[in-house]
Design an enzyme around this catalytic site. Sequence first.
Site, PDB file in Angstrom:
ATOM      1  N   LYS A 116       0.957  -1.219  -0.084  1.00  0.00           N
ATOM      2  CA  LYS A 116       0.020  -0.077   0.145  1.00  0.00           C
ATOM      3  C   LYS A 116       0.895   1.251   0.111  1.00  0.00           C
ATOM      4  O   LYS A 116       1.520   1.437   1.112  1.00  0.00           O
ATOM      5  CB  LYS A 116      -1.133   0.178   1.202  1.00  0.00           C
ATOM      6  CG  LYS A 116      -2.051   1.249   1.299  1.00  0.00           C
ATOM      7  CD  LYS A 116      -3.217   0.697   2.157  1.00  0.00           C
ATOM      8  CE  LYS A 116      -4.047   1.782   2.312  1.00  0.00           C
ATOM      9  NZ  LYS A 116      -3.808   3.196   2.206  1.00  0.00           N
ATOM     10  N   ASP A 118       2.216   4.689   0.118  1.00  0.00           N
ATOM     11  CA  ASP A 118       1.724   6.093   0.854  1.00  0.00           C
ATOM     12  C   ASP A 118       1.975   7.295  -0.080  1.00  0.00           C
ATOM     13  O   ASP A 118       2.829   8.022   0.345  1.00  0.00           O
ATOM     14  CB  ASP A 118       2.552   6.144   2.417  1.00  0.00           C
ATOM     15  CG  ASP A 118       1.711   6.919   3.298  1.00  0.00           C
ATOM     16  OD1 ASP A 118       0.543   7.293   2.832  1.00  0.00           O
ATOM     17  OD2 ASP A 118       2.279   6.873   4.406  1.00  0.00           O
ATOM     18  N   TYR A 223      -2.401   0.695 -10.334  1.00  0.00           N
ATOM     19  CA  TYR A 223      -3.042  -0.484  -9.871  1.00  0.00           C
ATOM     20  C   TYR A 223      -4.448  -0.577 -10.313  1.00  0.00           C
ATOM     21  O   TYR A 223      -5.258  -1.464  -9.582  1.00  0.00           O
ATOM     22  CB  TYR A 223      -2.924  -0.587  -8.406  1.00  0.00           C
ATOM     23  CG  TYR A 223      -3.069   0.920  -7.437  1.00  0.00           C
ATOM     24  CD1 TYR A 223      -4.519   1.111  -7.445  1.00  0.00           C
ATOM     25  CD2 TYR A 223      -2.086   1.458  -6.870  1.00  0.00           C
ATOM     26  CE1 TYR A 223      -4.734   2.379  -6.873  1.00  0.00           C
ATOM     27  CE2 TYR A 223      -2.492   2.646  -6.171  1.00  0.00           C
ATOM     28  CZ  TYR A 223      -3.809   3.273  -6.251  1.00  0.00           C
ATOM     29  OH  TYR A 223      -4.042   4.312  -5.677  1.00  0.00           O
ATOM     30  N   LYS A 312      -3.289  -2.604   7.263  1.00  0.00           N
ATOM     31  CA  LYS A 312      -2.537  -1.482   7.467  1.00  0.00           C
ATOM     32  C   LYS A 312      -1.578  -2.032   8.680  1.00  0.00           C
ATOM     33  O   LYS A 312      -1.750  -2.544   9.502  1.00  0.00           O
ATOM     34  CB  LYS A 312      -3.194  -0.147   7.831  1.00  0.00           C
ATOM     35  CG  LYS A 312      -4.265   0.257   6.793  1.00  0.00           C
ATOM     36  CD  LYS A 312      -3.927   1.794   6.561  1.00  0.00           C
ATOM     37  CE  LYS A 312      -4.204   2.797   7.384  1.00  0.00           C
ATOM     38  NZ  LYS A 312      -4.611   4.027   6.968  1.00  0.00           N
ATOM     39  N   CYS A 406      17.633  14.534  44.838  1.00  0.00           N
ATOM     40  CA  CYS A 406      17.416  13.409  44.027  1.00  0.00           C
ATOM     41  C   CYS A 406      15.951  12.933  44.692  1.00  0.00           C
ATOM     42  O   CYS A 406      15.905  12.875  45.928  1.00  0.00           O
ATOM     43  CB  CYS A 406      18.439  12.319  44.633  1.00  0.00           C
ATOM     44  SG  CYS A 406      18.182  10.814  43.912  1.00  0.00           S
ATOM     45  N   CYS A 424      22.232  13.252  40.054  1.00  0.00           N
ATOM     46  CA  CYS A 424      22.373  13.069  41.620  1.00  0.00           C
ATOM     47  C   CYS A 424      23.945  12.762  41.845  1.00  0.00           C
ATOM     48  O   CYS A 424      24.601  12.121  41.457  1.00  0.00           O
ATOM     49  CB  CYS A 424      21.503  11.832  42.095  1.00  0.00           C
ATOM     50  SG  CYS A 424      21.988  11.095  43.606  1.00  0.00           S
TER      51      CYS A 424
HETATM   52  S1  IVH Z   1      -6.446  -0.019  -4.683  1.00  0.00           S
HETATM   53  C1  IVH Z   1     -11.049   1.404  -4.072  1.00  0.00           C
HETATM   54  N1  IVH Z   1      -3.759  -0.480  -4.455  1.00  0.00           N
HETATM   55  O1  IVH Z   1      -5.155   3.494  -0.804  1.00  0.00           O
HETATM   56  C2  IVH Z   1      -9.533   1.847  -4.054  1.00  0.00           C
HETATM   57  N2  IVH Z   1      -4.757   1.241  -3.485  1.00  0.00           N
HETATM   58  O2  IVH Z   1      -6.854   3.379   1.600  1.00  0.00           O
HETATM   59  C3  IVH Z   1      -8.808   0.738  -4.819  1.00  0.00           C
HETATM   60  N3  IVH Z   1      -3.444   2.696  -2.427  1.00  0.00           N
HETATM   61  O3  IVH Z   1      -7.261   5.249  -2.411  1.00  0.00           O
HETATM   62  C4  IVH Z   1      -7.392   1.394  -4.475  1.00  0.00           C
HETATM   63  N4  IVH Z   1      -1.577   1.533  -2.766  1.00  0.00           N
HETATM   64  O4  IVH Z   1      -4.870   5.916  -2.984  1.00  0.00           O
HETATM   65  C5  IVH Z   1      -5.025   0.226  -4.251  1.00  0.00           C
HETATM   66  N5  IVH Z   1      -1.596  -1.066  -4.263  1.00  0.00           N
HETATM   67  C6  IVH Z   1      -2.494  -0.231  -4.070  1.00  0.00           C
HETATM   68  C7  IVH Z   1      -2.557   0.842  -3.134  1.00  0.00           C
HETATM   69  C8  IVH Z   1      -3.757   1.811  -3.249  1.00  0.00           C
HETATM   70  C9  IVH Z   1      -2.143   2.581  -2.299  1.00  0.00           C
HETATM   71  C10 IVH Z   1      -4.146   3.897  -1.649  1.00  0.00           C
HETATM   72  C11 IVH Z   1      -5.090   4.432  -2.726  1.00  0.00           C
HETATM   73  C12 IVH Z   1      -6.558   4.357  -2.150  1.00  0.00           C
HETATM   74  C13 IVH Z   1      -6.284   4.203  -0.696  1.00  0.00           C
HETATM   75  C14 IVH Z   1      -7.235   3.550   0.109  1.00  0.00           C
END
Ligand code: IVH
Length: 479
Positions: A116, A118, A223, A312, A406, A424
Amino acid sequence: MTKEEAKIRIEKLRTEIRKWNYEYFVLDNNTLSEAARDSLKKELVELEEQFPDLITPDSPTQRVGSVLSGRFASVQHKTAKKSLADIFSEAELIDWQVRIQKLVPGQEISYYCEAKLDGLNITIWYEDGKFVRALTRGNGVAGEDVSHTVRTIQNIPLILNEAVTCEVSGEVLLPSLSFRALNERQRALGLAEFANPRNAAAGTVRQLDPAVAAERDLAMYFYALEENNLPDRLETYEQKVALLKRLGLPITPIAQKCADLDAVQEFYLELQKKRGDLPFEIDGLVIKVDSLEQQNAMGMTAKTPRFMIAYKFPAEQASTVVQDIEVQVGRTGALTPVAILRPVSVSGSTVSRATLHNEDEIARKDIRIGDTVVIQKAGDVIPEVVESLQEMRTGQEKIFQMPHTCPICGAETLRKEGEAVRRCQNKNCYSQVSESLKHFVSRQAFDIDGLGDKLIDQLLEYDLISNPADIFTLTAGDL
Ligand code: IVH
Protein backbone atom coordinates in the site's frame (compact mmCIF):
# COMPACT_ATOMS: atom_id res chain seq x y z
CA MET A 1 -15.26 12.19 33.57
CA THR A 2 -18.30 14.32 34.41
CA LYS A 3 -20.59 15.50 31.64
CA GLU A 4 -19.36 19.07 32.10
CA GLU A 5 -15.74 17.94 31.70
CA ALA A 6 -16.67 15.80 28.70
CA LYS A 7 -18.36 18.77 27.06
CA ILE A 8 -15.21 20.87 27.32
CA ARG A 9 -12.99 18.04 26.10
CA ILE A 10 -15.34 17.27 23.17
CA GLU A 11 -15.26 20.91 22.03
CA LYS A 12 -11.44 20.97 22.21
CA LEU A 13 -11.21 17.73 20.24
CA ARG A 14 -13.60 18.99 17.56
CA THR A 15 -11.70 22.23 17.14
CA GLU A 16 -8.38 20.39 16.83
CA ILE A 17 -9.79 17.90 14.27
CA ARG A 18 -11.43 20.66 12.20
CA LYS A 19 -8.16 22.55 12.14
CA TRP A 20 -6.39 19.36 11.00
CA ASN A 21 -8.95 18.73 8.22
CA TYR A 22 -8.54 22.23 6.88
CA GLU A 23 -4.74 22.09 6.92
CA TYR A 24 -4.66 18.62 5.39
CA PHE A 25 -7.39 18.77 2.77
CA VAL A 26 -7.23 22.41 1.75
CA LEU A 27 -3.76 23.72 2.54
CA ASP A 28 -1.76 20.50 1.99
CA ASN A 29 0.49 21.41 4.89
CA ASN A 30 -0.57 19.43 7.93
CA THR A 31 2.00 19.13 10.66
CA LEU A 32 0.15 16.59 12.81
CA SER A 33 0.31 12.99 11.58
CA GLU A 34 -2.78 11.20 10.32
CA ALA A 35 -2.29 8.59 13.05
CA ALA A 36 -2.39 11.27 15.75
CA ARG A 37 -5.52 12.76 14.16
CA ASP A 38 -7.16 9.30 14.07
CA SER A 39 -6.35 8.90 17.71
CA LEU A 40 -8.01 12.24 18.60
CA LYS A 41 -11.01 11.22 16.50
CA LYS A 42 -11.23 7.89 18.30
CA GLU A 43 -11.33 9.67 21.66
CA LEU A 44 -14.08 11.96 20.31
CA VAL A 45 -16.13 8.98 19.08
CA GLU A 46 -15.78 7.28 22.48
CA LEU A 47 -16.83 10.40 24.38
CA GLU A 48 -19.81 10.94 22.07
CA GLU A 49 -20.82 7.32 22.61
CA GLN A 50 -20.66 7.87 26.36
CA PHE A 51 -22.60 11.16 26.18
CA PRO A 52 -24.80 10.81 23.07
CA ASP A 53 -26.76 13.99 23.79
CA LEU A 54 -23.55 15.96 23.25
CA ILE A 55 -23.43 14.87 19.59
CA THR A 56 -24.07 17.77 17.22
CA PRO A 57 -24.62 17.53 13.45
CA ASP A 58 -21.48 19.59 12.81
CA SER A 59 -19.21 17.23 14.77
CA PRO A 60 -16.36 15.85 12.61
CA THR A 61 -17.64 12.36 13.51
CA GLN A 62 -20.89 13.08 11.65
CA ARG A 63 -19.43 13.70 8.21
CA VAL A 64 -16.25 13.39 6.21
CA GLY A 65 -14.11 16.42 5.54
CA SER A 66 -14.55 18.31 2.28
CA VAL A 67 -11.79 17.46 -0.12
CA LEU A 68 -12.15 19.95 -2.94
CA SER A 69 -10.18 23.15 -2.46
CA GLY A 70 -11.72 25.04 -5.34
CA ARG A 71 -8.25 25.88 -6.64
CA PHE A 72 -8.61 23.66 -9.72
CA ALA A 73 -11.44 22.76 -12.10
CA SER A 74 -13.63 19.97 -10.76
CA VAL A 75 -14.22 17.17 -13.30
CA GLN A 76 -16.38 14.04 -13.04
CA HIS A 77 -14.64 10.66 -12.96
CA LYS A 78 -15.71 8.10 -15.58
CA THR A 79 -16.35 5.58 -12.81
CA ALA A 80 -16.96 6.46 -9.15
CA LYS A 81 -13.86 6.12 -6.99
CA LYS A 82 -14.41 4.01 -3.88
CA SER A 83 -12.13 3.82 -0.87
CA LEU A 84 -10.82 0.81 1.01
CA ALA A 85 -11.85 -0.64 4.35
CA ASP A 86 -8.93 -0.86 6.80
CA ILE A 87 -7.91 -3.74 9.02
CA PHE A 88 -5.03 -3.93 11.51
CA SER A 89 -4.82 -7.55 12.73
CA GLU A 90 -4.75 -11.16 11.61
CA ALA A 91 -8.08 -11.70 13.42
CA GLU A 92 -9.71 -9.02 11.26
CA LEU A 93 -8.10 -10.56 8.18
CA ILE A 94 -9.75 -13.89 8.98
CA ASP A 95 -13.11 -12.17 9.62
CA TRP A 96 -12.88 -10.58 6.18
CA GLN A 97 -12.14 -13.93 4.57
CA VAL A 98 -15.11 -15.54 6.32
CA ARG A 99 -17.36 -12.72 5.07
CA ILE A 100 -16.27 -12.92 1.44
CA GLN A 101 -16.20 -16.74 1.40
CA LYS A 102 -19.96 -16.70 2.11
CA LEU A 103 -20.44 -14.76 -1.15
CA VAL A 104 -18.68 -17.45 -3.21
CA PRO A 105 -19.60 -20.63 -1.29
CA GLY A 106 -17.40 -23.65 -1.87
CA GLN A 107 -14.97 -21.77 -4.13
CA GLU A 108 -11.27 -21.41 -3.48
CA ILE A 109 -10.12 -17.80 -3.23
CA SER A 110 -6.62 -16.73 -4.12
CA TYR A 111 -5.24 -13.26 -3.53
CA TYR A 112 -3.02 -10.72 -5.21
CA CYS A 113 -1.25 -8.54 -2.64
CA GLU A 114 0.42 -5.23 -3.31
CA ALA A 115 2.29 -2.81 -1.08
CA LYS A 116 0.00 0.00 0.00
CA LEU A 117 1.96 2.95 -1.35
CA ASP A 118 1.71 6.00 0.86
CA GLY A 119 1.10 8.69 -1.72
CA LEU A 120 -1.73 10.42 -3.49
CA ASN A 121 -4.40 8.65 -5.54
CA ILE A 122 -4.59 9.94 -9.13
CA THR A 123 -6.77 8.84 -12.03
CA ILE A 124 -5.72 9.36 -15.65
CA TRP A 125 -7.92 9.28 -18.72
CA TYR A 126 -6.22 8.20 -21.96
CA GLU A 127 -8.02 8.57 -25.29
CA ASP A 128 -6.74 6.60 -28.27
CA GLY A 129 -3.59 5.99 -26.23
CA LYS A 130 -3.03 9.70 -25.52
CA PHE A 131 -2.91 11.31 -22.07
CA VAL A 132 -5.95 13.56 -21.79
CA ARG A 133 -6.50 14.39 -18.15
CA ALA A 134 -5.39 13.59 -14.61
CA LEU A 135 -7.73 13.99 -11.64
CA THR A 136 -7.31 13.72 -7.88
CA ARG A 137 -9.73 11.35 -6.13
CA GLY A 138 -11.67 14.34 -4.77
CA ASN A 139 -14.97 13.22 -3.28
CA GLY A 140 -14.96 10.03 -5.36
CA VAL A 141 -17.46 11.35 -7.91
CA ALA A 142 -15.50 14.36 -9.14
CA GLY A 143 -11.84 15.22 -8.70
CA GLU A 144 -9.60 18.21 -9.27
CA ASP A 145 -7.94 18.54 -12.65
CA VAL A 146 -4.21 18.37 -11.97
CA SER A 147 -3.12 17.39 -15.51
CA HIS A 148 -0.61 20.26 -15.63
CA THR A 149 1.55 18.81 -12.85
CA VAL A 150 0.90 15.09 -13.38
CA ARG A 151 2.06 15.42 -17.01
CA THR A 152 5.51 16.38 -15.73
CA ILE A 153 6.00 13.05 -13.88
CA GLN A 154 8.79 11.30 -15.73
CA ASN A 155 7.63 7.68 -15.49
CA ILE A 156 4.10 8.35 -16.77
CA PRO A 157 3.73 7.75 -20.53
CA LEU A 158 1.99 10.55 -22.41
CA ILE A 159 1.35 8.01 -25.16
CA LEU A 160 0.49 4.38 -24.40
CA ASN A 161 1.95 1.42 -26.28
CA GLU A 162 -1.49 0.77 -27.79
CA ALA A 163 -4.05 3.29 -29.05
CA VAL A 164 -6.67 2.44 -26.44
CA THR A 165 -9.13 4.54 -24.49
CA CYS A 166 -9.09 3.82 -20.77
CA GLU A 167 -9.32 5.13 -17.23
CA VAL A 168 -6.42 4.08 -15.00
CA SER A 169 -5.59 4.91 -11.39
CA GLY A 170 -2.54 4.68 -9.23
CA GLU A 171 -0.48 6.35 -6.58
CA VAL A 172 1.78 9.37 -7.03
CA LEU A 173 4.65 9.39 -4.56
CA LEU A 174 7.95 11.01 -3.77
CA PRO A 175 10.83 8.58 -3.08
CA SER A 176 12.36 8.99 0.40
CA LEU A 177 15.75 10.22 -0.89
CA SER A 178 14.12 12.86 -3.08
CA PHE A 179 11.94 13.87 -0.13
CA ARG A 180 15.01 14.49 2.02
CA ALA A 181 16.74 16.42 -0.76
CA LEU A 182 13.61 18.51 -1.30
CA ASN A 183 13.38 19.43 2.38
CA GLU A 184 17.06 20.37 2.40
CA ARG A 185 16.43 22.71 -0.51
CA GLN A 186 13.34 24.15 1.21
CA ARG A 187 15.40 24.76 4.35
CA ALA A 188 18.21 26.42 2.40
CA LEU A 189 15.68 28.73 0.75
CA GLY A 190 14.05 29.52 4.09
CA LEU A 191 10.79 27.86 2.98
CA ALA A 192 8.51 25.58 5.03
CA GLU A 193 9.54 21.92 5.09
CA PHE A 194 7.11 19.10 4.31
CA ALA A 195 5.98 16.84 7.14
CA ASN A 196 6.35 13.60 5.16
CA PRO A 197 6.76 12.33 1.57
CA ARG A 198 3.01 11.96 1.03
CA ASN A 199 2.42 15.57 1.97
CA ALA A 200 5.22 16.64 -0.31
CA ALA A 201 3.74 14.60 -3.19
CA ALA A 202 0.23 16.00 -2.59
CA GLY A 203 1.54 19.54 -2.31
CA THR A 204 3.56 19.16 -5.50
CA VAL A 205 0.70 17.73 -7.56
CA ARG A 206 -1.55 20.55 -6.40
CA GLN A 207 0.98 23.25 -7.30
CA LEU A 208 -0.20 25.88 -9.74
CA ASP A 209 3.18 26.03 -11.46
CA PRO A 210 4.05 22.84 -13.40
CA ALA A 211 7.74 23.87 -13.52
CA VAL A 212 7.97 23.43 -9.74
CA ALA A 213 6.48 19.93 -10.04
CA ALA A 214 8.78 19.04 -12.92
CA GLU A 215 11.92 19.42 -10.81
CA ARG A 216 10.67 17.28 -7.90
CA ASP A 217 11.22 13.67 -8.98
CA LEU A 218 7.69 12.36 -8.42
CA ALA A 219 6.81 8.84 -9.60
CA MET A 220 3.50 7.10 -10.22
CA TYR A 221 2.57 3.40 -9.95
CA PHE A 222 -0.68 2.03 -11.34
CA TYR A 223 -3.06 -0.49 -9.74
CA ALA A 224 -6.45 0.03 -11.36
CA LEU A 225 -7.91 -0.10 -14.85
CA GLU A 226 -11.61 0.69 -15.00
CA GLU A 227 -13.22 1.63 -18.29
CA ASN A 228 -11.43 0.53 -21.41
CA ASN A 229 -12.12 -0.40 -25.01
CA LEU A 230 -9.54 -3.18 -25.16
CA PRO A 231 -10.44 -6.49 -26.79
CA ASP A 232 -8.71 -8.45 -23.96
CA ARG A 233 -10.91 -10.75 -21.90
CA LEU A 234 -9.40 -10.59 -18.45
CA GLU A 235 -9.98 -13.28 -15.85
CA THR A 236 -7.73 -12.20 -13.00
CA TYR A 237 -6.36 -9.06 -11.39
CA GLU A 238 -2.90 -10.44 -12.14
CA GLN A 239 -3.76 -10.30 -15.85
CA LYS A 240 -5.02 -6.75 -15.39
CA VAL A 241 -1.65 -5.77 -13.93
CA ALA A 242 0.11 -7.47 -16.85
CA LEU A 243 -2.09 -5.47 -19.22
CA LEU A 244 -1.25 -2.18 -17.49
CA LYS A 245 2.40 -3.08 -17.92
CA ARG A 246 1.92 -3.97 -21.60
CA LEU A 247 0.34 -0.56 -22.17
CA GLY A 248 3.50 1.03 -20.76
CA LEU A 249 2.23 1.98 -17.29
CA PRO A 250 4.56 1.37 -14.30
CA ILE A 251 2.94 -1.06 -11.84
CA THR A 252 3.28 -1.40 -8.05
CA PRO A 253 6.87 -2.62 -7.63
CA ILE A 254 6.17 -4.72 -4.53
CA ALA A 255 3.51 -7.36 -5.13
CA GLN A 256 2.93 -11.06 -4.69
CA LYS A 257 0.29 -13.61 -5.55
CA CYS A 258 -0.83 -15.47 -2.42
CA ALA A 259 -2.64 -18.81 -2.61
CA ASP A 260 -4.18 -18.48 0.87
CA LEU A 261 -4.42 -16.30 3.98
CA ASP A 262 -1.31 -17.82 5.59
CA ALA A 263 0.72 -16.66 2.62
CA VAL A 264 -0.90 -13.21 2.89
CA GLN A 265 -0.01 -12.96 6.59
CA GLU A 266 3.56 -14.05 5.88
CA PHE A 267 3.95 -11.42 3.15
CA TYR A 268 2.50 -8.77 5.49
CA LEU A 269 5.01 -9.56 8.26
CA GLU A 270 7.89 -9.68 5.78
CA LEU A 271 6.97 -6.26 4.36
CA GLN A 272 6.53 -4.78 7.82
CA LYS A 273 10.12 -5.78 8.59
CA LYS A 274 11.47 -4.42 5.28
CA ARG A 275 9.43 -1.25 5.48
CA GLY A 276 12.21 1.05 6.70
CA ASP A 277 14.67 -0.08 3.99
CA LEU A 278 12.42 0.57 0.97
CA PRO A 279 13.08 3.51 -1.36
CA PHE A 280 9.58 4.89 -0.68
CA GLU A 281 7.05 4.84 2.15
CA ILE A 282 4.36 2.20 2.40
CA ASP A 283 1.70 1.99 5.10
CA GLY A 284 0.45 -1.56 4.69
CA LEU A 285 -0.69 -4.16 2.23
CA VAL A 286 -3.65 -4.04 -0.17
CA ILE A 287 -5.17 -7.50 -0.54
CA LYS A 288 -7.21 -8.13 -3.68
CA VAL A 289 -9.24 -11.20 -4.60
CA ASP A 290 -7.50 -12.33 -7.78
CA SER A 291 -10.45 -13.77 -9.75
CA LEU A 292 -12.42 -11.00 -11.47
CA GLU A 293 -15.49 -13.23 -11.58
CA GLN A 294 -15.32 -13.63 -7.81
CA GLN A 295 -14.76 -9.87 -7.48
CA ASN A 296 -18.03 -9.32 -9.38
CA ALA A 297 -19.88 -11.83 -7.25
CA MET A 298 -18.70 -10.09 -4.07
CA GLY A 299 -19.56 -6.59 -5.29
CA MET A 300 -19.41 -3.31 -3.41
CA THR A 301 -20.86 -1.74 -0.30
CA ALA A 302 -21.87 1.95 -0.52
CA LYS A 303 -18.30 3.06 0.13
CA THR A 304 -15.90 0.19 -0.47
CA PRO A 305 -15.40 -2.88 -2.64
CA ARG A 306 -15.84 -6.12 -0.66
CA PHE A 307 -13.12 -7.92 -2.61
CA MET A 308 -10.23 -5.67 -1.53
CA ILE A 309 -8.99 -4.62 1.85
CA ALA A 310 -6.18 -2.46 3.24
CA TYR A 311 -4.20 -4.36 5.87
CA LYS A 312 -2.41 -1.46 7.51
CA PHE A 313 0.72 -1.49 9.61
CA PRO A 314 0.09 -0.44 13.21
CA ALA A 315 0.18 3.33 13.64
CA GLU A 316 3.43 4.59 15.12
CA GLN A 317 1.83 7.70 16.59
CA ALA A 318 -1.16 8.31 18.83
CA SER A 319 -2.53 11.04 21.05
CA THR A 320 -2.97 10.71 24.79
CA VAL A 321 -2.81 12.71 28.03
CA VAL A 322 0.18 13.28 30.33
CA GLN A 323 -1.21 12.33 33.75
CA ASP A 324 2.01 12.99 35.63
CA ILE A 325 5.75 13.41 35.18
CA GLU A 326 8.05 11.15 37.22
CA VAL A 327 11.80 11.32 37.55
CA GLN A 328 13.99 8.22 37.16
CA VAL A 329 17.58 8.01 38.36
CA GLY A 330 19.94 5.98 36.15
CA ARG A 331 23.18 4.18 36.90
CA THR A 332 25.28 7.29 36.25
CA GLY A 333 23.00 9.35 38.48
CA ALA A 334 21.31 11.03 35.51
CA LEU A 335 17.78 12.24 36.28
CA THR A 336 15.39 11.39 33.43
CA PRO A 337 11.87 12.82 33.42
CA VAL A 338 9.28 10.26 32.29
CA ALA A 339 5.73 11.06 31.23
CA ILE A 340 3.08 8.88 32.88
CA LEU A 341 0.45 8.56 30.18
CA ARG A 342 -3.15 7.58 29.91
CA PRO A 343 -2.55 4.11 28.37
CA VAL A 344 -2.90 4.10 24.59
CA SER A 345 -2.25 1.53 21.87
CA VAL A 346 0.55 2.44 19.48
CA SER A 347 2.67 0.28 17.14
CA GLY A 348 0.71 -2.75 18.32
CA SER A 349 1.42 -2.41 22.06
CA THR A 350 -0.01 -0.46 24.98
CA VAL A 351 2.10 2.49 26.04
CA SER A 352 1.73 4.14 29.46
CA ARG A 353 5.14 5.80 29.89
CA ALA A 354 7.33 7.79 27.53
CA THR A 355 10.71 9.38 28.02
CA LEU A 356 10.94 13.16 28.08
CA HIS A 357 14.77 13.03 27.86
CA ASN A 358 15.70 16.05 30.03
CA GLU A 359 14.48 19.40 31.31
CA ASP A 360 15.53 21.32 28.19
CA GLU A 361 13.43 19.00 26.02
CA ILE A 362 10.42 19.56 28.25
CA ALA A 363 10.87 23.31 28.04
CA ARG A 364 11.51 23.25 24.29
CA LYS A 365 8.37 21.22 23.62
CA ASP A 366 6.50 23.03 26.42
CA ILE A 367 5.07 19.81 27.88
CA ARG A 368 2.92 20.27 30.97
CA ILE A 369 1.19 17.83 33.31
CA GLY A 370 -2.37 17.46 31.97
CA ASP A 371 -1.39 18.21 28.37
CA THR A 372 -2.76 16.25 25.40
CA VAL A 373 0.30 15.03 23.54
CA VAL A 374 1.31 13.10 20.44
CA ILE A 375 3.49 10.11 21.25
CA GLN A 376 5.56 8.00 18.89
CA LYS A 377 6.91 4.48 19.02
CA ALA A 378 8.79 3.35 15.94
CA GLY A 379 9.90 -0.29 15.94
CA ASP A 380 11.73 -1.23 19.13
CA VAL A 381 12.56 2.36 20.03
CA ILE A 382 11.48 3.64 23.49
CA PRO A 383 8.21 5.63 23.21
CA GLU A 384 8.70 9.38 23.18
CA VAL A 385 6.57 12.49 23.30
CA VAL A 386 6.68 14.28 19.96
CA GLU A 387 4.69 17.39 20.81
CA SER A 388 2.00 18.81 23.04
CA LEU A 389 -1.24 20.01 21.46
CA GLN A 390 -1.40 23.37 23.13
CA GLU A 391 -4.79 24.33 21.80
CA MET A 392 -6.25 21.41 23.76
CA ARG A 393 -5.32 23.11 27.06
CA THR A 394 -7.98 24.08 29.59
CA GLY A 395 -5.79 26.17 31.87
CA GLN A 396 -5.59 23.41 34.51
CA GLU A 397 -2.21 22.12 33.23
CA LYS A 398 0.82 22.27 35.53
CA ILE A 399 4.34 23.31 34.56
CA PHE A 400 6.90 20.70 35.64
CA GLN A 401 10.02 21.64 37.62
CA MET A 402 13.00 19.30 37.68
CA PRO A 403 13.74 18.52 41.40
CA HIS A 404 16.94 19.97 42.83
CA THR A 405 17.28 17.02 45.20
CA CYS A 406 17.37 13.35 44.17
CA PRO A 407 13.84 11.86 44.32
CA ILE A 408 15.38 8.52 45.48
CA CYS A 409 17.98 9.44 48.12
CA GLY A 410 17.34 13.12 48.75
CA ALA A 411 20.93 14.13 47.96
CA GLU A 412 21.80 17.26 46.05
CA THR A 413 21.53 17.17 42.21
CA LEU A 414 23.76 19.15 39.90
CA ARG A 415 23.58 20.22 36.30
CA LYS A 416 27.06 20.93 34.97
CA GLU A 417 27.74 23.89 32.70
CA GLY A 418 27.12 22.86 29.07
CA GLU A 419 25.32 19.60 29.95
CA ALA A 420 21.63 18.89 29.44
CA VAL A 421 21.37 16.31 32.20
CA ARG A 422 21.08 16.86 35.91
CA ARG A 423 22.75 14.22 38.12
CA CYS A 424 22.38 12.94 41.66
CA GLN A 425 25.70 13.59 43.46
CA ASN A 426 25.47 10.63 45.87
CA LYS A 427 27.51 7.65 44.57
CA ASN A 428 25.69 5.40 47.09
CA CYS A 429 22.23 6.45 45.87
CA TYR A 430 20.06 3.33 45.81
CA SER A 431 18.97 3.94 42.22
CA GLN A 432 22.55 4.39 41.00
CA VAL A 433 23.68 1.20 42.76
CA SER A 434 20.76 -0.94 41.60
CA GLU A 435 20.78 0.44 38.05
CA SER A 436 24.52 -0.13 37.65
CA LEU A 437 24.18 -3.69 39.02
CA LYS A 438 21.34 -4.34 36.59
CA HIS A 439 23.49 -3.02 33.78
CA PHE A 440 26.44 -5.16 34.93
CA VAL A 441 24.48 -8.44 34.67
CA SER A 442 22.65 -7.42 31.48
CA ARG A 443 23.18 -8.82 28.01
CA GLN A 444 25.23 -5.79 26.85
CA ALA A 445 27.71 -6.33 29.73
CA PHE A 446 28.45 -9.56 31.70
CA ASP A 447 25.33 -11.32 30.45
CA ILE A 448 24.75 -13.37 33.60
CA ASP A 449 22.02 -15.89 32.85
CA GLY A 450 19.06 -15.99 35.23
CA LEU A 451 20.06 -12.83 37.09
CA GLY A 452 17.56 -10.16 36.12
CA ASP A 453 16.18 -6.91 37.52
CA LYS A 454 13.87 -8.58 40.06
CA LEU A 455 16.57 -10.75 41.61
CA ILE A 456 18.99 -7.79 41.83
CA ASP A 457 16.34 -5.78 43.73
CA GLN A 458 15.80 -8.72 46.13
CA LEU A 459 19.54 -9.25 46.70
CA LEU A 460 19.94 -5.53 47.44
CA GLU A 461 16.96 -5.53 49.75
CA TYR A 462 18.48 -8.37 51.85
CA ASP A 463 21.90 -6.66 51.85
CA LEU A 464 23.50 -9.63 50.09
CA ILE A 465 25.23 -7.47 47.48
CA SER A 466 26.24 -3.86 47.13
CA ASN A 467 28.67 -3.97 44.21
CA PRO A 468 29.40 -6.23 41.19
CA ALA A 469 32.19 -8.19 42.98
CA ASP A 470 29.68 -9.34 45.63
CA ILE A 471 27.79 -11.28 42.94
CA PHE A 472 30.70 -13.70 42.57
CA THR A 473 30.84 -14.50 46.30
CA LEU A 474 27.13 -15.40 46.53
CA THR A 475 26.45 -18.99 47.61
CA ALA A 476 23.52 -21.27 46.85
CA GLY A 477 22.37 -20.72 50.44
CA ASP A 478 22.18 -16.95 49.92
CA LEU A 479 19.77 -17.47 47.08
S1 IVH B 1 -6.47 -0.26 -4.84
C1 IVH B 1 -11.04 1.36 -4.12
N1 IVH B 1 -3.91 -0.63 -4.49
O1 IVH B 1 -4.92 3.41 -0.72
C2 IVH B 1 -9.66 1.91 -4.17
N2 IVH B 1 -4.92 1.29 -3.53
O2 IVH B 1 -6.81 3.42 1.47
C3 IVH B 1 -8.80 0.93 -4.84
N3 IVH B 1 -3.34 2.75 -2.36
O3 IVH B 1 -7.38 5.28 -2.37
C4 IVH B 1 -7.44 1.15 -4.53
N4 IVH B 1 -1.53 1.55 -2.74
O4 IVH B 1 -4.87 5.78 -2.90
C5 IVH B 1 -4.96 0.15 -4.25
N5 IVH B 1 -1.64 -1.05 -4.28
C6 IVH B 1 -2.68 -0.28 -4.05
C7 IVH B 1 -2.58 0.91 -3.32
C8 IVH B 1 -3.72 1.67 -3.08
C9 IVH B 1 -2.01 2.65 -2.20
C10 IVH B 1 -4.16 3.84 -1.82
C11 IVH B 1 -5.17 4.41 -2.80
C12 IVH B 1 -6.50 4.22 -2.14
C13 IVH B 1 -6.11 4.14 -0.70
C14 IVH B 1 -7.16 3.44 0.13
